[in-house]
Design an enzyme around this catalytic site. Structure first.
Site, PDB file in Angstrom:
ATOM      1  N   ARG A 330       0.831  -1.200   0.000  1.00 21.92           N
ATOM      2  CA  ARG A 330       0.000   0.000   0.000  1.00 21.92           C
ATOM      3  C   ARG A 330       0.868   1.254   0.000  1.00 21.92           C
ATOM      4  O   ARG A 330       1.639   1.511   0.935  1.00 21.92           O
ATOM      5  CB  ARG A 330      -0.901  -0.008   1.239  1.00 21.92           C
ATOM      6  CG  ARG A 330      -1.666   1.291   1.493  1.00 21.92           C
ATOM      7  CD  ARG A 330      -2.653   1.596   0.403  1.00 21.92           C
ATOM      8  NE  ARG A 330      -3.582   2.646   0.805  1.00 21.92           N
ATOM      9  CZ  ARG A 330      -4.315   3.355  -0.045  1.00 21.92           C
ATOM     10  NH1 ARG A 330      -4.234   3.115  -1.341  1.00 21.92           N
ATOM     11  NH2 ARG A 330      -5.138   4.280   0.402  1.00 21.92           N
ATOM     12  N   GLU A 452     -15.840 -21.532  26.830  1.00 19.81           N
ATOM     13  CA  GLU A 452     -14.956 -22.350  27.676  1.00 19.81           C
ATOM     14  C   GLU A 452     -14.447 -21.563  28.891  1.00 19.81           C
ATOM     15  O   GLU A 452     -13.340 -21.775  29.369  1.00 19.81           O
ATOM     16  CB  GLU A 452     -13.778 -22.910  26.868  1.00 19.81           C
ATOM     17  CG  GLU A 452     -14.150 -23.604  25.579  1.00 19.81           C
ATOM     18  CD  GLU A 452     -15.233 -24.663  25.754  1.00 19.81           C
ATOM     19  OE1 GLU A 452     -15.383 -25.188  26.863  1.00 19.81           O
ATOM     20  OE2 GLU A 452     -15.941 -24.942  24.781  1.00 19.81           O
ATOM     21  N   ARG A 465      -7.396 -21.629  42.076  1.00 18.32           N
ATOM     22  CA  ARG A 465      -7.183 -23.068  41.914  1.00 18.32           C
ATOM     23  C   ARG A 465      -5.747 -23.405  41.563  1.00 18.32           C
ATOM     24  O   ARG A 465      -5.194 -24.384  42.048  1.00 18.32           O
ATOM     25  CB  ARG A 465      -8.119 -23.627  40.837  1.00 18.32           C
ATOM     26  CG  ARG A 465      -9.605 -23.584  41.226  1.00 18.32           C
ATOM     27  CD  ARG A 465     -10.494 -24.277  40.202  1.00 18.32           C
ATOM     28  NE  ARG A 465     -10.222 -25.705  40.156  1.00 18.32           N
ATOM     29  CZ  ARG A 465      -9.748 -26.340  39.084  1.00 18.32           C
ATOM     30  NH1 ARG A 465      -9.466 -25.666  37.981  1.00 18.32           N
ATOM     31  NH2 ARG A 465      -9.550 -27.644  39.094  1.00 18.32           N
TER      32      ARG A 465
END
Length: 622
Positions: A330, A452, A465
């Site tokens: 470009r 998820e 955790r």
């Protein structure tokens, strides 16, 4: 040419030259795959992904999945079916399944590297083709009869789904209300409505095997509140003779809606209704005949989180390479140093400083995120090899658990943001058009931050955790690996400044963890000046920690790549392309360390200053 631009050279460089995954090939469980074979697999997968697999990517977005409410079926475009058939016929999906089911023994690192190529080319296709992975979970956990079903799934190329989410219980899986009623013949009747089910209904396979979380009713020792009360059931679209694989009557599970989405339109995301008609119950089979649903489902969830992270970085990489190609072609404006000279020649936009800033940002993150995924996969190699030898590598398993929310949450957030703010932006107004793939990349990538487990869920999982419950052991191993790299006597002197920036970033992340642990401990009864509201301070920092840890690991891995590249640059006889490739690794690492890692000091300051004024703001004030 198709939309997808792979980066096979960086993939192989990261996998073999940096992470040394070639060392485990050609021996033990992977005796049939040596380095030459692995490279041959990648070459063929790369061709297949860029050609047949990518061929329907844009067309299936413009002509998405169509739902017929009269028959409650979903129809996909013919071009998508053609791409899907090409992928299934090539049978590379066997890299992802258990050898006992006809899969090819393959280390996780090689498997996830291969998966990147397909997920970048056509992610919806890859998801529809995951039946073999589900079959592996059924085979590992199932009864002898259910193992036969798993074999039929592979042999007959059936599809499969994960069925967790309900309309009023999104990320709160433990609030699920779908019920399972025991029957005299040992089967179960499932009743309820599930939502956002990827590939819940389609016409790509003769059968779909749904793995459904539901709450047993009237069974002693099963059911009950929360996630521990959920069991996992095998619910086929068509009932199956487990012995012969012969299909029977239509089971009572139907798609009752198709979601109209922002992107990923080739993927049929369905509402599934189970047992709506009493005369046609949704018959299910308790997986393994044990009520252990959430543990069993997490075997799929963990795989899915790696898949999402890999999809995200694959899309970012292709987006960057499309933007790079555009920037080199470009022509617009004069060089900035001659911007006031109306007679100055026009230059390609890659000559402009801010475009270069943008491109290097995209390059560094794309290559750093690829390294993150493959590093996590290399830890999975350790877990797999230990299992092959009949032992458990708890250190590797813990580190893999720590990395999964980073791969998924951090990978998805960084890819989504960069695709929109940098990759699409490189095209200017053209990027907003369907003439180029970036507008679809942006739409398709947003879902990665949501399904998820949203980014917020990943942050909570990471801290509570994977760090607190793990007593910081996995984080300690990761920190020790970074510190060993920083103190290595083999370190390249020319990267001393970058190593110092990495060292400071490590201290900053450790500082964020320290202040969060302090708040968590002081929220517990019995602590000095205990205040349960201190957990709110932790919650305000969990996403911050997730992103900071991701930046730290990417910075470390980019520097590891730069170290290897610098040694390669000293070799004689390098081609011009190789020289440019290695110089790019050094430049990306230097850029990332200088432009990204210093921001972690500010994040640490913010984390340390967090108070609960936010939690005291009245709802009406929002």
């Amino acid at each position: 040419m198709g939309h997808y631009k792979s980066n096979l050279k960086d993939l192989e460089f990261t996998l073999f030259d940096v992470l040394g995954r070639d060392a485990i090939l050609g021996q033990g469980p992977y005796a049939d795959i040596d380095l030459h074979t692995a490279r041959s697999i990648f070459a063929e997968l790369d061709r297949l992904a860029r050609e047949e697999v990518a061929a329907s990517f844009q067309e299936s977005d413009r002509n998405p999945a169509v739902y017929d409410p009269a028959t409650k079926t979903v129809r996909l475009s013919e071009s998508f079916k053609k791409s899907f058939q090409a992928w299934m016929d090539a049978e590379w999906w066997r890299l992802d399944i258990q050898p006992e089911l006809g899969g090819q023994p393959c280390p996780p690192s090689l498997r996830w590297a291969a998966s990147e190529l397909v997920l970048g080319a056509n992610p919806a296709l890859f998801m529809y083709a995951s039946g073999g992975r589900f079959a592996t979970v059924i085979w590992r956990n199932g009864t002898p009869e259910q193992k036969k079903l798993a074999q039929h799934m592979v042999d007959r190329r059936w599809s499969a789904t994960m069925v967790l989410t309900e309309p009023d219980a999104g990320s709160d899986v433990g609030a699920a209300r779908a019920k399972a009623y025991p029957q005299p013949d040992g089967t179960w009747h499932i009743e309820g409505v599930k939502r956002f089910i990827t590939g819940g209904e389609h016409d790509l396979a003769e059968n779909i095997i749904h793995l459904v979380l539901a709450r047993p009713v009237g069974v002693e020792g099963a059911g009950g509140p929360g996630t521990k009360g959920l069991s996992l059931f095998i619910v086929p679209k068509y009932l199956v003779d487990f012995e012969t694989g012969e299909l029977g009557a239509r089971n009572g599970v139907y798609a009752t809606n198709l979601e109209h989405k922002m992107g990923l339109n080739a993927s049929a995301t369905c509402e599934l209704t189970f047992g709506e008609d009493p005369s046609n119950p949704a018959v299910g089979y308790l997986l393994g005949n044990v009520h252990d649903g959430i543990r069993q489902m997490f075997q799929l969830i963990e795989h899915a989180r790696m898949l999402v992270g890999t999809k995200a970085i694959a899309t970012l990489s292709s987006g960057y390479l499309n933007a790079l190609e555009f920037a080199k072609q470009r022509v617009q404006g004069a060089d900035l140093t001659r911007s006031l000279d109306k007679t100055a020649p026009r230059v390609t936009i890659i000559h402009h400083p801010d475009v270069r800033r943008s491109l290097m940002t995209q390059k560094a993150y794309a290559e750093g995120l690829r390294a993150l995924v493959l590093y996590a996969a290399s830890i999975q190699d350790e877990v797999a090899l230990a299992a092959y030898e009949g032992r458990t590598d708890e250190s590797a398993a813990g580190l893999n658990d720590l990395l999964l929310p980073v791969v998924k949450g951090y990978g998805a957030e960084r890819a989504w943001a960069l695709l929109g703010t940098e990759s699409l932006q490189t095209f200017g107004g053209s990027g907003y058009l369907q003439d180029y793939p970036l507008e679809q990349y942006v739409r398709d990538a947003k879902i990665d931050t949501l399904y998820e487990g949203t980014t917020a869920i990943q942050g909570l999982d990471l801290f509570f955790r994977k760090i607190v419950r793990n007593n910081g052991q996995a984080l300690g191993r990761l920190s020790a690996e970074i510190e060993a790299f920083l103190s290595s006597d083999q370190a390249e002197k020319s990267l001393a400044r970058e190593r110092e920036l990495l060292s400071r970033a490590l201290r900053d992340v450790q500082g964020i963890v320290q202040v969060m642990v302090g708040h968590a401990m002081s929220s517990q009864p019995g602590a000095e000046n205990a205040d349960p509201r201190n957990l709110y301070k932790v919650g305000q920092n969990t996403t911050r920690l997730l992103l900071a840890l991701g930046d730290l690991v990417c910075g470390w891995l980019l520097l590891r790549k730069a170290e290897v590249a610098l040694r390669a640059l000293r070799r004689d006889g390098l081609s011009a392309d190789d020289k440019a490739f290695y110089e790019g690794k050094v430049a990306a690492a230097q850029w990332f360390c200088a432009q990204v890692l210093p921001k972690l000091s500010a994040e640490r300051e913010i984390a340390e200053a967090v108070d609960n004024r936010l939690m005291d703001v009245p709802e009406a004030a929002f």
